[in-house]
Design a protein around this motif. Structure first.
Motif, PDB file in Angstrom:
ATOM      1  N   LYS A 177       0.832  -1.200   0.000  1.00  0.00           N
ATOM      2  CA  LYS A 177       0.000   0.000   0.000  1.00  0.00           C
ATOM      3  C   LYS A 177       0.871   1.257   0.000  1.00  0.00           C
ATOM      4  CE  LYS A 177      -3.885   2.172   2.378  1.00  0.00           C
ATOM      5  NZ  LYS A 177      -4.852   2.069   3.508  1.00  0.00           N
ATOM      6  N   ILE A 178       1.860   1.287   0.893  1.00  0.00           N
ATOM      7  CA  ILE A 178       2.741   2.449   0.968  1.00  0.00           C
ATOM      8  C   ILE A 178       3.514   2.604  -0.340  1.00  0.00           C
ATOM      9  CG2 ILE A 178       4.792   3.379   2.093  1.00  0.00           C
ATOM     10  CD1 ILE A 178       2.346   3.774   3.742  1.00  0.00           C
ATOM     11  N   ARG A 179       3.966   1.485  -0.897  1.00  0.00           N
ATOM     12  CA  ARG A 179       4.729   1.550  -2.142  1.00  0.00           C
ATOM     13  C   ARG A 179       3.882   2.129  -3.271  1.00  0.00           C
ATOM     14  NH1 ARG A 179       6.987  -3.883  -4.668  1.00  0.00           N
ATOM     15  NH2 ARG A 179       6.988  -4.386  -2.455  1.00  0.00           N
ATOM     16  N   GLU A 180       2.636   1.709  -3.350  1.00  0.00           N
ATOM     17  CA  GLU A 180       1.754   2.199  -4.411  1.00  0.00           C
ATOM     18  C   GLU A 180       1.478   3.692  -4.262  1.00  0.00           C
ATOM     19  OE1 GLU A 180      -0.184   1.998  -7.917  1.00  0.00           O
ATOM     20  OE2 GLU A 180       1.008   0.420  -6.940  1.00  0.00           O
ATOM     21  N   ILE A 181       1.244   4.129  -3.022  1.00  0.00           N
ATOM     22  CA  ILE A 181       1.027   5.560  -2.778  1.00  0.00           C
ATOM     23  C   ILE A 181       2.259   6.352  -3.187  1.00  0.00           C
ATOM     24  CG2 ILE A 181       0.678   7.300  -0.975  1.00  0.00           C
ATOM     25  CD1 ILE A 181      -0.992   5.205   0.526  1.00  0.00           C
ATOM     26  N   TYR A 182       3.420   5.822  -2.845  1.00  0.00           N
ATOM     27  CA  TYR A 182       4.667   6.520  -3.154  1.00  0.00           C
ATOM     28  C   TYR A 182       4.859   6.630  -4.664  1.00  0.00           C
ATOM     29  CZ  TYR A 182       9.639   7.678  -2.882  1.00  0.00           C
ATOM     30  OH  TYR A 182      10.864   8.299  -2.998  1.00  0.00           O
ATOM     31  N   ARG A 183       4.570   5.571  -5.392  1.00  0.00           N
ATOM     32  CA  ARG A 183       4.745   5.598  -6.849  1.00  0.00           C
ATOM     33  C   ARG A 183       3.795   6.588  -7.500  1.00  0.00           C
ATOM     34  NH1 ARG A 183       5.370  -0.914  -8.085  1.00  0.00           N
ATOM     35  NH2 ARG A 183       7.568  -1.084  -7.509  1.00  0.00           N
ATOM     36  N   LYS A 184       2.565   6.637  -7.013  1.00  0.00           N
ATOM     37  CA  LYS A 184       1.591   7.572  -7.582  1.00  0.00           C
ATOM     38  C   LYS A 184       2.022   9.014  -7.333  1.00  0.00           C
ATOM     39  CE  LYS A 184      -2.505   4.605  -7.481  1.00  0.00           C
ATOM     40  NZ  LYS A 184      -3.842   4.392  -6.875  1.00  0.00           N
ATOM     41  N   ALA A 185       2.604   9.267  -6.160  1.00  0.00           N
ATOM     42  CA  ALA A 185       3.039  10.618  -5.838  1.00  0.00           C
ATOM     43  C   ALA A 185       4.235  11.041  -6.687  1.00  0.00           C
ATOM     44  CB  ALA A 185       3.402  10.719  -4.353  1.00  0.00           C
ATOM     45  N   GLN A 207       7.618  13.194   4.411  1.00  0.00           N
ATOM     46  CA  GLN A 207       6.566  12.441   5.111  1.00  0.00           C
ATOM     47  C   GLN A 207       6.440  11.035   4.547  1.00  0.00           C
ATOM     48  OE1 GLN A 207       2.616  14.067   4.806  1.00  0.00           O
ATOM     49  NE2 GLN A 207       1.872  12.931   6.578  1.00  0.00           N
ATOM     50  N   MET A 208       6.464  10.918   3.210  1.00  0.00           N
ATOM     51  CA  MET A 208       6.349   9.607   2.592  1.00  0.00           C
ATOM     52  C   MET A 208       7.538   8.723   2.966  1.00  0.00           C
ATOM     53  SD  MET A 208       3.534   9.298   1.012  1.00  0.00           S
ATOM     54  CE  MET A 208       4.013   7.724   0.376  1.00  0.00           C
ATOM     55  N   ARG A 209       8.731   9.286   2.976  1.00  0.00           N
ATOM     56  CA  ARG A 209       9.913   8.488   3.309  1.00  0.00           C
ATOM     57  C   ARG A 209       9.905   8.055   4.767  1.00  0.00           C
ATOM     58  NH1 ARG A 209      14.811  11.368  -0.258  1.00  0.00           N
ATOM     59  NH2 ARG A 209      13.682  11.255  -2.242  1.00  0.00           N
ATOM     60  N   PHE A 210       9.415   8.909   5.650  1.00  0.00           N
ATOM     61  CA  PHE A 210       9.292   8.515   7.047  1.00  0.00           C
ATOM     62  C   PHE A 210       8.275   7.384   7.202  1.00  0.00           C
ATOM     63  CE2 PHE A 210      10.921  12.346   9.705  1.00  0.00           C
ATOM     64  CZ  PHE A 210      12.168  12.188   9.143  1.00  0.00           C
ATOM     65  N   LEU A 211       7.173   7.483   6.474  1.00  0.00           N
ATOM     66  CA  LEU A 211       6.167   6.422   6.536  1.00  0.00           C
ATOM     67  C   LEU A 211       6.745   5.101   6.033  1.00  0.00           C
ATOM     68  CD1 LEU A 211       2.954   8.290   5.331  1.00  0.00           C
ATOM     69  CD2 LEU A 211       3.382   7.370   7.620  1.00  0.00           C
ATOM     70  N   MET A 212       7.543   5.157   4.986  1.00  0.00           N
ATOM     71  CA  MET A 212       8.162   3.937   4.465  1.00  0.00           C
ATOM     72  C   MET A 212       9.090   3.317   5.505  1.00  0.00           C
ATOM     73  SD  MET A 212       8.913   4.457   0.415  1.00  0.00           S
ATOM     74  CE  MET A 212       9.985   5.863   0.619  1.00  0.00           C
ATOM     75  N   ARG A 213       9.819   4.146   6.213  1.00  0.00           N
ATOM     76  CA  ARG A 213      10.709   3.623   7.249  1.00  0.00           C
ATOM     77  C   ARG A 213       9.921   3.003   8.397  1.00  0.00           C
ATOM     78  NH1 ARG A 213      15.614   8.157   7.666  1.00  0.00           N
ATOM     79  NH2 ARG A 213      16.362   7.863   5.529  1.00  0.00           N
TER      80      ARG A 213
END
Length: 311
Positions: A43-51, A204-210
């Protein structure tokens, strides 16, 4: 340059063949590094790619990276030969990608020539010293490149924002650091300073991924999390730091870092462009003949000395 038949200099075609072979041979190592971006929740990966949208295609990225790393080897040879002294400072917000660039920059270089300095928080003793004192022992001698993964600019950033340094100390730093860096340059050290810039949303996205990746959670410290709360304070501190320490002898260069792959390639390419390196004549290397002794018998070692072959 590679030489297929070992009898003469390589042609353009032979060089291309070597490049393809080298690329294929080294992809496993690079893929292993790149997998750090893949061990994420879907889920996080997909959000990151869309962004983000599309980045550089992986084959093109690796080809460009390998070419730049070959140039870094030429730079290293020139630094050794000419006894150059180079300091490269990497600064930026938490998760901005400084470590990723340093990793690719040093990947194929000699760690005795190119070394990374990432100092921990100062000890109680170091807090009583001249502020720059703990950094001085890490400066390069002739024939060395030192990469500072964060540097004396901690005083203008995290120490100021988090209250570890008072305003008098910060103002003293701003008054001292231009002259300190001019002294380094006068001593023959080339000083290059990079600021890696990411947007609020990207951090924010990178922190969420971590947070969601068990292989990356170690990268998150309580200080990192507080940096999210104090985003605007860090922005103001960064702007004053750049304005007051951007000197002709050691200017700042800003690396747009929302796209990790482009940031890595652009930074390495820019660093190379700043250095007047040139080819260094190398002695021809030949493999000596192995000496054989007819009376020698290789000893049989006990099996418990060997690492188990599990893979």
């Amino acid at each position: 340059m590679p030489d297929d038949d070992l009898t003469g200099p390589a042609t353009g075609t032979e060089y291309e063949d070597w490049l393809e072979a080298e690329l294929k041979d080294e992809l496993d190592e690079d893929y292993e590094i790149e997998l750090e971006d893949a061990v994420l929740s879907m889920k996080i990966r997909e959000i990151y790619r869309k962004a983000h949208g599309p980045s550089i295609p992986r084959p093109e990225y690796f080809r460009s990276l390998l070419h730049l790393q070959a140039e870094l080897i030429r730079l290293q040879d020139w630094v050794i030969h000419s006894r150059e002294k180079i300091v490269v400072i990497f600064e930026g917000r938490d998760s901005a990608g400084k470590g990723g660039v340093i990793k690719r920059l040093t990947q194929r270089l000699n760690p005795r020539v190119v070394r990374t300095v990432a100092l921990p928080a100062p000890s109680d003793r170091e807090k009583t010293q001249w502020y720059f004192q703990r950094y001085v022992p890490h400066l390069p001698a002739g024939g060395e490149i030192v990469l500072f993964d964060r540097s004396w600019y901690n005083r203008a950033g995290v120490e100021r924002v988090m209250g570890f340094a008072d305003e008098d100390q910060v103002q003293d730093f701003f008054n001292d650091v231009p002259e300190f860096e001019r002294m380094l340059v006068r001593s023959g050290i080339r000083v290059v300073k990079y600021w890696f810039s990411v947007t609020d949303e990207e951090q924010q996205m990178r922190f969420l991924m971590r947070i969601h990746d068990p292989l990356k959670q170690w990268k998150l410290s309580p200080m990192d999390l507080q940096s999210r709360v104090k985003w605007e304070d860090y922005t103001k501190a960064k702007e004053e730091m750049l304005a007051r320490t951007n000197i002709p002898e050691a200017p700042w260069y800003i690396v747009p870092a929302n796209d990790k792959k482009r940031a890595r390639l652009n930074c390495i390419d820019h660093l190379l462009s700043l250095m007047p390196y040139e080819d260094v004549e190398q002695e021809e290397v030949t493999l000596p003949d192995r000496v054989y002794n007819g009376d020698y018998e290789r000893a049989v070692l006990p099996p418990e000395l060997y690492v188990p072959s599990k893979y």
